[in-house]
Write a protein that holds these residues in place. Sequence first.
Motif, PDB file in Angstrom:
ATOM      1  N   UNK A  32       1.034   6.760  -9.681  1.00 38.20           N
ATOM      2  CA  UNK A  32      -0.203   6.000  -9.458  1.00 38.20           C
ATOM      3  C   UNK A  32      -0.280   4.754 -10.350  1.00 38.20           C
ATOM      4  N   UNK A  33      -0.154   4.950 -11.658  1.00 32.54           N
ATOM      5  CA  UNK A  33      -0.307   3.810 -12.572  1.00 32.54           C
ATOM      6  C   UNK A  33       0.734   2.718 -12.316  1.00 32.54           C
ATOM      7  N   UNK A  34       2.031   3.071 -12.147  1.00 28.78           N
ATOM      8  CA  UNK A  34       3.010   2.004 -11.861  1.00 28.78           C
ATOM      9  C   UNK A  34       2.661   1.228 -10.587  1.00 28.78           C
TER      10      UNK A  34
ATOM     11  N   UNK B  64       0.843  -1.194   0.000  1.00 31.25           N
ATOM     12  CA  UNK B  64       0.000   0.000   0.000  1.00 31.25           C
ATOM     13  C   UNK B  64       0.884   1.253   0.000  1.00 31.25           C
ATOM     14  N   UNK B  65       0.581   2.225  -0.846  1.00 30.55           N
ATOM     15  CA  UNK B  65       1.355   3.470  -0.806  1.00 30.55           C
ATOM     16  C   UNK B  65       0.449   4.667  -0.535  1.00 30.55           C
ATOM     17  N   UNK B  66       1.058   5.678   0.099  1.00 34.10           N
ATOM     18  CA  UNK B  66       0.382   6.962   0.324  1.00 34.10           C
ATOM     19  C   UNK B  66       0.901   7.959  -0.705  1.00 34.10           C
ATOM     20  N   UNK B  67       0.007   8.738  -1.271  1.00 31.04           N
ATOM     21  CA  UNK B  67       0.449   9.818  -2.146  1.00 31.04           C
ATOM     22  C   UNK B  67      -0.545  10.975  -2.039  1.00 31.04           C
TER      23      UNK B  67
ATOM     24  N   UNK C  10      -2.173  -1.182  -3.349  1.00 31.78           N
ATOM     25  CA  UNK C  10      -3.293  -0.281  -3.093  1.00 31.78           C
ATOM     26  C   UNK C  10      -2.717   1.129  -3.039  1.00 31.78           C
ATOM     27  N   UNK C  11      -3.333   2.062  -3.745  1.00 31.42           N
ATOM     28  CA  UNK C  11      -2.861   3.451  -3.747  1.00 31.42           C
ATOM     29  C   UNK C  11      -3.864   4.293  -2.961  1.00 31.42           C
ATOM     30  N   UNK C  12      -3.359   4.984  -1.942  1.00 31.20           N
ATOM     31  CA  UNK C  12      -4.217   5.861  -1.149  1.00 31.20           C
ATOM     32  C   UNK C  12      -3.775   7.295  -1.404  1.00 31.20           C
ATOM     33  N   UNK C  13      -4.663   8.061  -1.979  1.00 30.59           N
ATOM     34  CA  UNK C  13      -4.289   9.391  -2.460  1.00 30.59           C
ATOM     35  C   UNK C  13      -5.089  10.477  -1.729  1.00 30.59           C
ATOM     36  N   UNK C  14      -4.334  11.428  -1.159  1.00 32.19           N
ATOM     37  CA  UNK C  14      -4.910  12.570  -0.467  1.00 32.19           C
ATOM     38  C   UNK C  14      -5.283  13.607  -1.533  1.00 32.19           C
ATOM     39  N   UNK C  15      -6.528  13.644  -1.920  1.00 34.65           N
ATOM     40  CA  UNK C  15      -7.131  14.464  -2.984  1.00 34.65           C
ATOM     41  C   UNK C  15      -6.854  13.883  -4.370  1.00 34.65           C
ATOM     42  N   UNK C  16      -7.835  14.056  -5.252  1.00 33.44           N
ATOM     43  CA  UNK C  16      -7.690  13.690  -6.675  1.00 33.44           C
ATOM     44  C   UNK C  16      -8.691  14.547  -7.450  1.00 33.44           C
TER      45      UNK C  16
ATOM     46  N   UNK D  94      -1.428  14.536 -14.403  1.00 37.71           N
ATOM     47  CA  UNK D  94      -0.968  13.648 -15.474  1.00 37.71           C
ATOM     48  C   UNK D  94       0.417  13.080 -15.118  1.00 37.71           C
ATOM     49  N   UNK D  95       1.302  13.941 -14.611  1.00 41.00           N
ATOM     50  CA  UNK D  95       2.642  13.477 -14.231  1.00 41.00           C
ATOM     51  C   UNK D  95       2.563  12.488 -13.063  1.00 41.00           C
ATOM     52  N   UNK D  96       1.719  12.811 -12.104  1.00 37.72           N
ATOM     53  CA  UNK D  96       1.511  11.952 -10.932  1.00 37.72           C
ATOM     54  C   UNK D  96       1.000  10.569 -11.349  1.00 37.72           C
ATOM     55  N   UNK D  97       0.065  10.589 -12.292  1.00 39.34           N
ATOM     56  CA  UNK D  97      -0.526   9.339 -12.780  1.00 39.34           C
ATOM     57  C   UNK D  97       0.533   8.486 -13.484  1.00 39.34           C
ATOM     58  N   UNK D  98       1.291   9.145 -14.372  1.00 39.89           N
ATOM     59  CA  UNK D  98       2.308   8.410 -15.156  1.00 39.89           C
ATOM     60  C   UNK D  98       3.423   7.861 -14.279  1.00 39.89           C
ATOM     61  N   UNK D  99       3.861   8.684 -13.309  1.00 38.74           N
ATOM     62  CA  UNK D  99       5.078   8.320 -12.571  1.00 38.74           C
ATOM     63  C   UNK D  99       4.804   7.535 -11.290  1.00 38.74           C
TER      64      UNK D  99
END
Length: 203
Positions: free
Chosen positions: A79-81, A31-34, A88-94, A72-77
């Motif tokens: 979230x998607x990987x 699980x990662x926090x971002x 599991x990706x836990x993201x503070x705001x999207x 877009x950069x966040x997604x490419x670098x």
Amino acid sequence: MFITFEGIDGSGKSTQAKTLVSTLQAQGKSCIWTREPGGSEGAEVIRKLLVEGDPDRWSAETEILLFNAARRDHLEKTIDPALRRGATVICDRFVDSTRVYQGVARADLRPLVDLIHETMIQREADLTFIIDIDPEIALNRGLARKSGEDRFEDMGLGFQKCLRAGFLELAEQHPDRCCIIDGGQSIEAVERAILHAYTRVTS
Ligand code: TMP
């Protein structure tokens, strides 16, 4: 699984997002926090442009472009990987923050927000926690932090009230993935409510 935390400034969502990551990691889950804006090297540079300085620094339209460039950069670098690895990706705001801050509260631009999202991002959360709290309590809490990242808090109480209404309306539009959590409870009670909802959705 992609989980997002949303809410007005000072709602306590960042603390709760980090707590959920720790809890899931303690259970042995990958699980990662971002966070947004940010979450990748380039997006963190764009973040500084957005959260610091005068409230009038950018128009709502320019903000939409900057938030989406960062996303877009966040997604490419990041979230998607991570999702491809099975984490599991836990993201503070999207994107819900863009829908409500730029699409409702800053200006009436929801169609533009949706168009750019559909064109450049596409990703939606599987589960979204909206931490709902009295704007007056949240704003005092947020400003007391003196983080130097107060550009949106400096837009005032009326703005925060409009955001709250916007998030509640958004939850009504997406009942399949949005879960409203009462942020006025103790931190422990909020944690329990989030874990309960997470377990219900994932089991
Ligand atoms: P944070 O303080 O939760 O880290 O978020 C930074 C600020 O940016 C916060 O005031 C909300 C705002 N924001 C938007 O206006 N639109 C967005 O799309 C995102 C992600 C954040």
